[in-house]
Design a protein around this motif. Structure first.
Motif, mmCIF file in Angstrom:
data_model
loop_
_atom_site.group_PDB
_atom_site.id
_atom_site.type_symbol
_atom_site.label_atom_id
_atom_site.label_comp_id
_atom_site.label_asym_id
_atom_site.label_seq_id
_atom_site.Cartn_x
_atom_site.Cartn_y
_atom_site.Cartn_z
ATOM 1 N N ARG A 151 0.746 -1.212 -0.207
ATOM 2 C CA ARG A 151 0.320 -0.490 -0.129
ATOM 3 C C ARG A 151 0.566 0.931 0.452
ATOM 4 N NH1 ARG A 151 -5.023 0.404 0.397
ATOM 5 N NH2 ARG A 151 -5.498 -1.272 0.795
ATOM 6 N N ASP A 152 0.547 2.262 -1.004
ATOM 7 C CA ASP A 152 1.713 3.103 -1.542
ATOM 8 C C ASP A 152 1.395 3.747 -2.553
ATOM 9 O OD1 ASP A 152 4.443 5.132 -1.258
ATOM 10 O OD2 ASP A 152 5.299 3.601 -1.333
ATOM 11 N N VAL A 153 1.829 5.318 -2.645
ATOM 12 C CA VAL A 153 1.295 5.841 -3.325
ATOM 13 C C VAL A 153 2.269 5.283 -4.290
ATOM 14 C CG1 VAL A 153 1.333 8.275 -4.248
ATOM 15 C CG2 VAL A 153 1.102 7.867 -2.199
ATOM 16 N N ARG A 154 2.209 5.702 -6.312
ATOM 17 C CA ARG A 154 2.933 4.916 -7.067
ATOM 18 C C ARG A 154 2.808 6.614 -8.036
ATOM 19 N NH1 ARG A 154 1.360 0.767 -4.292
ATOM 20 N NH2 ARG A 154 1.668 -0.481 -5.104
ATOM 21 N N GLY A 155 4.821 6.564 -8.262
ATOM 22 C CA GLY A 155 4.845 7.481 -8.859
ATOM 23 C C GLY A 155 4.852 7.447 -10.427
ATOM 24 N N PHE A 156 5.060 8.171 -11.367
ATOM 25 C CA PHE A 156 4.296 7.932 -13.036
ATOM 26 C C PHE A 156 4.819 9.634 -13.536
ATOM 27 C CE2 PHE A 156 1.079 8.588 -16.467
ATOM 28 C CZ PHE A 156 0.837 6.825 -16.222
ATOM 29 N N ALA A 157 6.431 8.899 -13.693
ATOM 30 C CA ALA A 157 7.272 9.836 -14.323
ATOM 31 C C ALA A 157 8.235 10.185 -15.617
ATOM 32 C CB ALA A 157 8.592 9.501 -13.561
ATOM 33 N N ILE A 158 7.230 10.723 -16.870
ATOM 34 C CA ILE A 158 7.052 10.956 -18.093
ATOM 35 C C ILE A 158 7.966 11.925 -19.013
ATOM 36 C CG2 ILE A 158 5.532 10.497 -20.202
ATOM 37 C CD1 ILE A 158 3.484 10.687 -18.548
ATOM 38 N N LYS A 159 9.132 11.247 -19.230
ATOM 39 C CA LYS A 159 9.905 11.890 -20.015
ATOM 40 C C LYS A 159 9.993 11.878 -21.708
ATOM 41 C CE LYS A 159 14.166 11.289 -19.073
ATOM 42 N NZ LYS A 159 14.391 12.590 -18.701
ATOM 43 N N PHE A 160 9.563 13.049 -21.888
ATOM 44 C CA PHE A 160 9.055 13.322 -23.320
ATOM 45 C C PHE A 160 10.421 13.116 -24.107
ATOM 46 C CE2 PHE A 160 5.390 13.607 -21.348
ATOM 47 C CZ PHE A 160 3.654 12.275 -21.726
ATOM 48 N N TYR A 161 10.122 12.413 -25.380
ATOM 49 C CA TYR A 161 11.601 13.530 -26.292
ATOM 50 C C TYR A 161 10.653 14.008 -27.051
ATOM 51 C CZ TYR A 161 13.973 9.303 -23.600
ATOM 52 O OH TYR A 161 13.966 8.675 -22.782
ATOM 53 N N ILE A 187 -7.505 8.731 0.328
ATOM 54 C CA ILE A 187 -7.627 8.388 -1.571
ATOM 55 C C ILE A 187 -6.120 7.002 -1.041
ATOM 56 C CG2 ILE A 187 -6.209 8.426 -3.887
ATOM 57 C CD1 ILE A 187 -6.910 11.034 -3.495
ATOM 58 N N LEU A 188 -5.219 7.054 0.326
ATOM 59 C CA LEU A 188 -4.042 5.845 -0.235
ATOM 60 C C LEU A 188 -5.063 4.688 0.998
ATOM 61 C CD1 LEU A 188 -0.983 4.801 -0.060
ATOM 62 C CD2 LEU A 188 -1.161 6.615 2.242
ATOM 63 N N MET A 189 -5.517 4.857 1.416
ATOM 64 C CA MET A 189 -6.144 4.136 2.761
ATOM 65 C C MET A 189 -8.109 3.184 2.149
ATOM 66 S SD MET A 189 -4.348 3.859 5.104
ATOM 67 C CE MET A 189 -2.853 4.269 6.125
ATOM 68 N N SER A 190 -7.987 4.112 0.676
ATOM 69 C CA SER A 190 -9.210 3.904 -0.094
ATOM 70 C C SER A 190 -8.657 2.283 -1.382
ATOM 71 C CB SER A 190 -9.797 4.956 -0.982
ATOM 72 O OG SER A 190 -8.900 4.973 -2.460
ATOM 73 N N GLN A 212 -13.189 18.529 0.656
ATOM 74 C CA GLN A 212 -12.643 17.839 -0.646
ATOM 75 C C GLN A 212 -12.661 16.250 -0.284
ATOM 76 O OE1 GLN A 212 -9.674 19.383 -3.338
ATOM 77 N NE2 GLN A 212 -10.963 20.611 -3.824
ATOM 78 N N PRO A 213 -11.913 15.574 1.137
ATOM 79 C CA PRO A 213 -11.798 14.005 2.038
ATOM 80 C C PRO A 213 -13.295 13.788 1.574
ATOM 81 C CG PRO A 213 -10.464 15.635 2.916
ATOM 82 C CD PRO A 213 -11.124 16.471 2.284
ATOM 83 N N ARG A 214 -14.605 14.398 2.230
ATOM 84 C CA ARG A 214 -15.846 14.836 2.625
ATOM 85 C C ARG A 214 -16.409 13.999 1.093
ATOM 86 N NH1 ARG A 214 -17.442 19.348 4.233
ATOM 87 N NH2 ARG A 214 -16.990 18.810 6.667
ATOM 88 N N ALA A 215 -15.838 14.718 0.470
ATOM 89 C CA ALA A 215 -17.031 14.358 -1.389
ATOM 90 C C ALA A 215 -16.344 13.083 -1.705
ATOM 91 C CB ALA A 215 -16.365 15.581 -2.219
ATOM 92 N N LEU A 216 -14.834 12.973 -1.303
ATOM 93 C CA LEU A 216 -14.466 11.904 -2.050
ATOM 94 C C LEU A 216 -14.934 10.903 -1.245
ATOM 95 C CD1 LEU A 216 -12.334 9.607 -3.642
ATOM 96 C CD2 LEU A 216 -10.778 10.508 -1.509
ATOM 97 N N PHE A 217 -15.058 10.732 0.200
ATOM 98 C CA PHE A 217 -15.983 9.255 1.077
ATOM 99 C C PHE A 217 -17.494 9.451 0.373
ATOM 100 C CE2 PHE A 217 -18.363 8.587 5.068
ATOM 101 C CZ PHE A 217 -17.678 7.614 5.415
#
Length: 474
Positions: free
Chosen positions: A103-113, A174-177, A418-423
């Protein structure tokens, strides 16, 4: 038969036996092949990333299908443009040996050439983050890493920090969802997270957020499913991505943008550069602008994935920054980390190197293998036409700033709407998972800190707090 050589092309006559004085030794210092092999092995590991250490990556391309010329002059976002890219996924908190399915956030790193140089978009699989001021970042990361006394990860440290920094509640939810453990990298969204600038050919500025929505569908794991998977395979995400591409089941993401005119910024009703908040889609709708695909695996994990270096400081004309405090700090910290980790000339490594023309006066430093082509001048300004010069036509429009220099506390202390709206968007099963996941993550947390968390949950929603209490058997 291809002959074995050392790194400098010298042919190796015997690669099985070291050079010694007699059968029983000792060894001779002149055995330069032995010394080279041992010295190289000692240096085969570069310093590990302090965050995002465990990663997987592949090559692909992005194609733009919408006309965005009214918003940006960046070639990468012109209709019909196809841009090669390199995308690195990662876990955030774990070390290089961590299991993929934690359980962790995931990185999403993009290098555009791109045709105008490299553009790096360094994001996550979440549209928000735990904090909004980089002043807190080193301390936050310390809570996610190991206690220097016990060398163990600490739930107590994580929850102590989160309950004292309630701006983190949105990201914690989000992380605990149910989305806190993606089933694979192919089955999760990606986000640029920060607010950036678009600048058009009229020198008008727009604010923009980047979204990448998986076309494979969202798939996630429960704590129990993840534990069973980790027991069998700690590299589950790496294996899934690599094997899918080898089978030619190329993963795709829909490219979407939120764009807001500079004059319309007040429509949001909160600081648009606050990384702990999303832009509501009802106010700033998502625009479909293209598609991204991954279609080629790397040939050498170390050379390409481990030595890949990303930084939000790498931008192209038509794309710019914003006053986001986290983004501003990352513009410094990311390239500084790469210079420490890989070396001052990390930009010359093939995976990091721009595929467009590069003209620079940075010509020295360790491991610089570039071709020198500056002519007479090795400095700037200079009087020689054959040497690169600045081009003021690429200046961005003025960004109007005001205020006195001070360590300002954010004016906005709405940590709960915003956490309330997500919940409220969650169904009963998703809420149940949220409660149980939070309870599991509180194992070993001090009672006083748990009570602080429950007080925050109560402010989000009484149902949120009650659900966690029941999961904790309180």
């Amino acid at each position: 038969m291809r002959k074995l050589t050392n790194d400098f092309g010298n042919i190796v006559a015997d690669n099985q036996n070291s050079l010694s004085a007699g059968v029983k030794g000792p060894l001779l210092m002149q055995d330069y092949i032995l010394l080279e092999k041992l010295a190289h092995q000692n240096r085969e590991r570069i310093p590990e990333r302090t965050v995002h250490a465990k990663g997987s990556a592949a090559y692909g391309e992005m194609k733009i299908t919408a006309d965005l010329s009214a918003y940006t002059k960046a070639k990468v976002f012109q209709k019909g443009e196809v841009t090669p890219l390199f995308l690195r996924f990662s876990t955030v908190a774990g070390e290089a040996g961590a299991a993929d399915a934690e359980r962790d956030v995931r990185g999403f790193a993009i290098k555009f050439y791109t045709k105008e140089g490299n553009w790096d978009l360094v994001g996550n699989n979440t549209p928000t983050f735990f904090i909004r001021d980089a002043y807190k970042f080193p301390d936050f990361i310390h809570t996610q890493k190991r206690d220097p006394r016990t060398h163990l990860r600490s739930n107590n440290a994580a929850w102590d920090f989160w309950t004292l920094c309630p701006e983190s509640l949105h990201q914690v939810t989000i992380l605990m969802s149910d989305r806190g453990i993606p089933a694979s990298y192919r089955h999760m969204h990606g986000f640029g997270s920060h607010t950036y600038s678009f600048i058009n050919d009229k020198n008008e500025r727009f604010w923009v957020k980047f979204h990448f929505k998986t076309m494979q569908g969202i798939k996630n794991l429960t704590n129990e499913e993840a534990a069973n998977l980790i027991a069998k395979d700690r590299e589950s995400h790496q294996r899934d991505l690599y094997e899918a591409i080898e089978r030619k089941e190329f993963p795709k993401w829909k490219v979407q943008l939120q764009i807001l005119a500079e004059k319309d910024i007040e429509k949001l009703g909160f600081n648009p550069f606050d990384l702990t908040k999303i832009w509501p889609h009802k106010i700033v709708p998502l625009m479909d602008v293209g598609e991204m695909i991954l279609n080629k695996n790397v040939d050498n994990y170390f050379n390409e994935v481990e030595q890949a270096a990303f930084s939000p400081s790498n931008i192209v004309s038509g794309i710019g920054f914003s006053p986001d405090k986290m983004l501003q700090a990352r513009i410094f910290s990311y390239p500084d980390a790469q210079r420490y980790r890989i070396g001052t000339n990390y930009h010359l490594l093939p995976v990091n190197r721009a595929r467009s023309e590069v003209n620079t006066y940075n010509v020295a430093g360790a491991m610089n293998f570039d071709t020198y082509k500056n002519g007479k001048a090795y400095y700037e300004p200079n009087s020689y036409n054959d040497s690169p010069k600045e081009d003021k036509s690429y200046l961005e429009p003025d960004l109007i700033l005001e205020g006195n220099a001070q360590r300002y506390k954010p004016m906005d202390d709405d940590f709960y709407s915003q956490p309330r709206a997500l919940f409220d968007l969650m169904n009963e099963e998703q809420k149940k998972q949220l409660f149980n996941n939070i309870a599991s993550s509180m194992d070993g947390v001090e009672e006083a800190i748990i009570n602080k968390a429950l007080n925050h949950f109560e402010k989000i929603s009484p149902a949120y707090a009650d659900g966690v209490k029941k999961a904790l058997n309180k």
